[in-house]
Design a protein around this motif. Structure first.
Motif, PDB file in Angstrom:
ATOM      1  N   ILE A   1      63.947  42.987  29.828  1.00 44.89           N
ATOM      2  CA  ILE A   1      64.022  44.246  29.082  1.00 44.89           C
ATOM      3  C   ILE A   1      62.644  44.887  28.969  1.00 44.89           C
ATOM      4  N   ALA A   2      61.611  44.080  28.675  1.00 46.97           N
ATOM      5  CA  ALA A   2      60.249  44.605  28.556  1.00 46.97           C
ATOM      6  C   ALA A   2      59.789  45.224  29.871  1.00 46.97           C
ATOM      7  N   ALA A   3      60.096  44.546  30.985  1.00 47.87           N
ATOM      8  CA  ALA A   3      59.706  45.081  32.291  1.00 47.87           C
ATOM      9  C   ALA A   3      60.442  46.381  32.600  1.00 47.87           C
ATOM     10  N   ALA A   4      61.739  46.429  32.266  1.00 51.09           N
ATOM     11  CA  ALA A   4      62.525  47.642  32.505  1.00 51.09           C
ATOM     12  C   ALA A   4      62.009  48.804  31.673  1.00 51.09           C
ATOM     13  N   VAL A   5      61.677  48.535  30.409  1.00 51.96           N
ATOM     14  CA  VAL A   5      61.113  49.583  29.538  1.00 51.96           C
ATOM     15  C   VAL A   5      59.813  50.106  30.131  1.00 51.96           C
ATOM     16  N   ALA A   6      58.964  49.195  30.626  1.00 50.93           N
ATOM     17  CA  ALA A   6      57.680  49.604  31.201  1.00 50.93           C
ATOM     18  C   ALA A   6      57.869  50.506  32.413  1.00 50.93           C
ATOM     19  N   VAL A   7      58.780  50.118  33.310  1.00 54.50           N
ATOM     20  CA  VAL A   7      59.013  50.923  34.521  1.00 54.50           C
ATOM     21  C   VAL A   7      59.567  52.293  34.154  1.00 54.50           C
ATOM     22  N   LEU A   8      60.548  52.338  33.245  1.00 56.08           N
ATOM     23  CA  LEU A   8      61.126  53.621  32.832  1.00 56.08           C
ATOM     24  C   LEU A   8      60.096  54.495  32.123  1.00 56.08           C
ATOM     25  N   TRP A   9      59.309  53.881  31.242  1.00 54.55           N
ATOM     26  CA  TRP A   9      58.302  54.638  30.487  1.00 54.55           C
ATOM     27  C   TRP A   9      57.227  55.188  31.423  1.00 54.55           C
ATOM     28  N   ALA A  10      56.757  54.358  32.353  1.00 56.74           N
ATOM     29  CA  ALA A  10      55.690  54.781  33.266  1.00 56.74           C
ATOM     30  C   ALA A  10      56.149  55.849  34.253  1.00 56.74           C
ATOM     31  N   ASN A  11      57.464  55.980  34.437  1.00 60.27           N
ATOM     32  CA  ASN A  11      57.985  56.981  35.369  1.00 60.27           C
ATOM     33  C   ASN A  11      58.693  58.123  34.652  1.00 60.27           C
ATOM     34  N   SER A  12      58.442  58.250  33.344  1.00 60.20           N
ATOM     35  CA  SER A  12      59.084  59.300  32.554  1.00 60.20           C
ATOM     36  C   SER A  12      58.101  60.421  32.244  1.00 60.20           C
TER      37      SER A  12
ATOM     38  N   TRP B   1      56.833  60.848  29.500  1.00 59.85           N
ATOM     39  CA  TRP B   1      55.880  60.310  28.519  1.00 59.85           C
ATOM     40  C   TRP B   1      54.962  59.262  29.144  1.00 59.85           C
ATOM     41  N   SER B   2      54.783  59.338  30.455  1.00 61.99           N
ATOM     42  CA  SER B   2      53.965  58.329  31.143  1.00 61.99           C
ATOM     43  C   SER B   2      52.513  58.342  30.669  1.00 61.99           C
ATOM     44  N   ASP B   3      51.989  59.515  30.319  1.00 63.77           N
ATOM     45  CA  ASP B   3      50.595  59.583  29.840  1.00 63.77           C
ATOM     46  C   ASP B   3      50.411  58.736  28.583  1.00 63.77           C
ATOM     47  N   ALA B   4      51.405  58.738  27.694  1.00 64.75           N
ATOM     48  CA  ALA B   4      51.328  57.938  26.473  1.00 64.75           C
ATOM     49  C   ALA B   4      51.307  56.453  26.820  1.00 64.75           C
ATOM     50  N   TYR B   5      52.095  56.067  27.821  1.00 59.57           N
ATOM     51  CA  TYR B   5      52.121  54.656  28.237  1.00 59.57           C
ATOM     52  C   TYR B   5      50.746  54.214  28.742  1.00 59.57           C
ATOM     53  N   PHE B   6      50.169  54.980  29.658  1.00 61.45           N
ATOM     54  CA  PHE B   6      48.886  54.576  30.241  1.00 61.45           C
ATOM     55  C   PHE B   6      47.751  54.669  29.220  1.00 61.45           C
ATOM     56  N   SER B   7      47.839  55.626  28.293  1.00 68.83           N
ATOM     57  CA  SER B   7      46.836  55.714  27.232  1.00 68.83           C
ATOM     58  C   SER B   7      46.893  54.496  26.324  1.00 68.83           C
ATOM     59  N   LEU B   8      48.122  54.043  26.009  1.00 68.45           N
ATOM     60  CA  LEU B   8      48.276  52.851  25.176  1.00 68.45           C
ATOM     61  C   LEU B   8      47.776  51.614  25.913  1.00 68.45           C
ATOM     62  N   ARG B   9      48.146  51.475  27.164  1.00 68.39           N
ATOM     63  CA  ARG B   9      47.728  50.300  27.944  1.00 68.39           C
ATOM     64  C   ARG B   9      46.213  50.219  28.077  1.00 68.39           C
ATOM     65  N   ASP B  10      45.561  51.374  28.229  1.00 73.76           N
ATOM     66  CA  ASP B  10      44.117  51.404  28.465  1.00 73.76           C
ATOM     67  C   ASP B  10      43.295  51.568  27.192  1.00 73.76           C
ATOM     68  N   PHE B  11      43.960  51.635  26.035  1.00 74.09           N
ATOM     69  CA  PHE B  11      43.236  51.787  24.771  1.00 74.09           C
ATOM     70  C   PHE B  11      42.400  50.539  24.500  1.00 74.09           C
ATOM     71  N   GLN B  12      41.119  50.738  24.221  1.00 72.52           N
ATOM     72  CA  GLN B  12      40.212  49.611  24.063  1.00 72.52           C
ATOM     73  C   GLN B  12      40.014  49.255  22.591  1.00 72.52           C
ATOM     74  N   VAL B  13      39.971  47.956  22.335  1.00 76.52           N
ATOM     75  CA  VAL B  13      39.787  47.464  20.978  1.00 76.52           C
ATOM     76  C   VAL B  13      39.083  46.113  21.056  1.00 76.52           C
ATOM     77  N   GLY B  14      38.277  45.806  20.028  1.00 80.92           N
ATOM     78  CA  GLY B  14      37.584  44.523  19.998  1.00 80.92           C
ATOM     79  C   GLY B  14      36.087  44.707  19.851  1.00 80.92           C
ATOM     80  N   PRO B  15      35.383  43.668  19.393  1.00 83.80           N
ATOM     81  CA  PRO B  15      33.940  43.760  19.151  1.00 83.80           C
ATOM     82  C   PRO B  15      33.126  43.788  20.443  1.00 83.80           C
ATOM     83  N   SER B  16      32.371  44.857  20.640  1.00 82.47           N
ATOM     84  CA  SER B  16      31.535  44.983  21.843  1.00 82.47           C
ATOM     85  C   SER B  16      30.442  43.925  21.879  1.00 82.47           C
ATOM     86  N   ALA B  17      29.922  43.545  20.692  1.00 80.55           N
ATOM     87  CA  ALA B  17      28.836  42.569  20.621  1.00 80.55           C
ATOM     88  C   ALA B  17      29.232  41.227  21.223  1.00 80.55           C
ATOM     89  N   LEU B  18      30.528  40.911  21.199  1.00 79.28           N
ATOM     90  CA  LEU B  18      31.022  39.653  21.762  1.00 79.28           C
ATOM     91  C   LEU B  18      31.604  39.836  23.160  1.00 79.28           C
TER      92      LEU B  18
END
Length: 401
Positions: A25-36, A38-55
């Protein structure tokens, strides 16, 4: 009441059918979302960066899923492998020979076919590793769903095969995709793993030690320049699997029961969500069977896995080097070999490590479509074999009478 509901949910998530279904189901959602639209929202979420830069941990969500969440999945795989090696089917050398040798055949043959088909293509020097892995959760999920009438030895064979297969894939990841190693961090990871083993040996049980220690080992492996999922496998293999006198469960069994639901219900599906979102349009589908790199992956998975697993199994049984699992025919083993072509999780991981840009997207699409084809073909074969076993079972009382 809340504890009871949580316990029931955990038990539910431990079943292979559910884990494989959530993954799909997760894979199917990803394929449908990435080809819809709203694909920009999918790629923006996937590429959103988080975490301590110092480490050096300012990573994208997709990378966190790949490096951290999959480490949990491979920790569970390490626990399963350790249990099978020490107290399970792989502890009996004669029974262990077949799935171990079959796993080697199922790794070497796809790699050779991929290299032969894609030789000379840019990226094949690392992309040959994409079709070498079998997805444990997905393959066992398909078996649980469509192979319930096959003898129980089928699950043991497929599980043992897939665990050894994934261990070999992890070794390939650790060697092929490690450009340079920071030795001090590697030594720190070894020291942390040794402390984990010592704590297991001393029968220490508090999570206040193990959780920070596991996080340190993961971080040290990450900083050493080795793919961090290796930390999960190592710690899983260092966990004690034999219960002490008076102990209800060994630590490995207890940890697997606690962590596996999170792995199957969250970690692997989230990774699949971020890894499976590839454009699948007419252009991609049109070039899939003409592009030699994607053909190498498709043929490596579908043909290489099936031929490698079944061919080697048939040969070693005929030569009496190993024995078939009780109740299984060669046709049953052929159906299981087709399920071995379900690469999915680890194949997607290797595709992300081996390739970039458009080539990576095409490789992921090839993995997804081939894994789907293998699951459908394998399911059809298992259902057919199930009817054969049912007919035999019903005929036995008549023969005895």
């Amino acid at each position: 009441m809340i504890t009871q509901v949580r316990s029931e949910l955990s038990r539910y998530l431990r079943t292979e059918t559910v884990g494989g279904s959530i993954l799909l189901i997760a894979a199917a959602v990803a394929v449908l979302w990435a080809n819809s639209a709203w694909s920009d929202a999918y790629f923006s979420l996937r590429d959103f960066q988080v975490g301590p830069s110092a480490l050096h941990l300012n990573l994208s969500l997709g990378t966190w899923a790949q490096d951290a969440l999959l480490a949990v999945f491979f920790f569970v795989a390490g626990l399963e492998l350790k249990r099978e090696l020490v107290v399970g089917e792989l502890s009996d050398r004669k029974k262990a020979m077949l799935p171990i040798i079959a796993a080697v055949g199922g790794v070497v043959t796809p790699a050779l076919i991929a290299l032969a088909v894609g030789w000379g293509e840019p990226g094949i020097e690392q992309a040959w590793a994409i079709p070498v892995a079998t997805d444990i959760a997905f393959a066992l999920g398909v078996l649980a769903l469509t192979g319930s009438r096959i003898p129980a030895g089928a699950r043991v064979f497929l599980l043992s095969l897939a665990v050894v297969d994934d261990l070999l894939a992890i070794i390939i990841i650790a060697t092929v995709f490690t450009a340079s190693i920071a030795m001090l961090w590697l030594l720190a990871a070894v020291a942390g793993a040794a402390l984990y083993w010592f704590a297991q040996h001393r029968r220490i049980t508090t999570p206040l030690l193990y959780v920070p220690l596991a996080m340190f080992v993961w971080y040290a492996v990450h900083e050493a320049g080795i793919h961090a999922t290796l930390a999960g496998v190592v710690l899983g293999l260092l966990t004690r699997v034999r219960p002490d006198p008076g102990e209800d469960e060994a630590p490995a069994t207890r940890l697997e029961h606690r962590i596996q639901p999170y792995s199957a219900g969250f970690c692997v599906p989230v990774f699949a969500l971020f890894a499976s979102g590839v454009p699948v349009n007419a252009e991609v589908l049109g070039t899939m069977f003409t592009d030699r790199l994607t053909l190498a992956i498709i043929l490596g998975l579908l043909l290489g896995k099936t031929i490698g697993i079944f061919g080697v199994s048939w040969l070693v049984v005929r030569l009496r080097i190993a024995v078939k699992p009780a109740g299984l025919d060669f046709r049953d083993m052929f159906a299981l070999s087709v399920l071995g072509a379900i690469g999915f999780t680890v194949s997607l991981l290797v595709a992300e490590l081996a390739l970039e840009g458009a080539e990576q997207e095409k490789a992921k699409a090839a993995v997804l479509l081939t894994s789907l084809a293998a699951s459908l073909i394998g399911s059809a074969l298992l259902l057919r074999r199930g009817r054969v076993h049912d007919a035999r079972t019903q005929a036995e009382p008549a023969d005895n009478g």
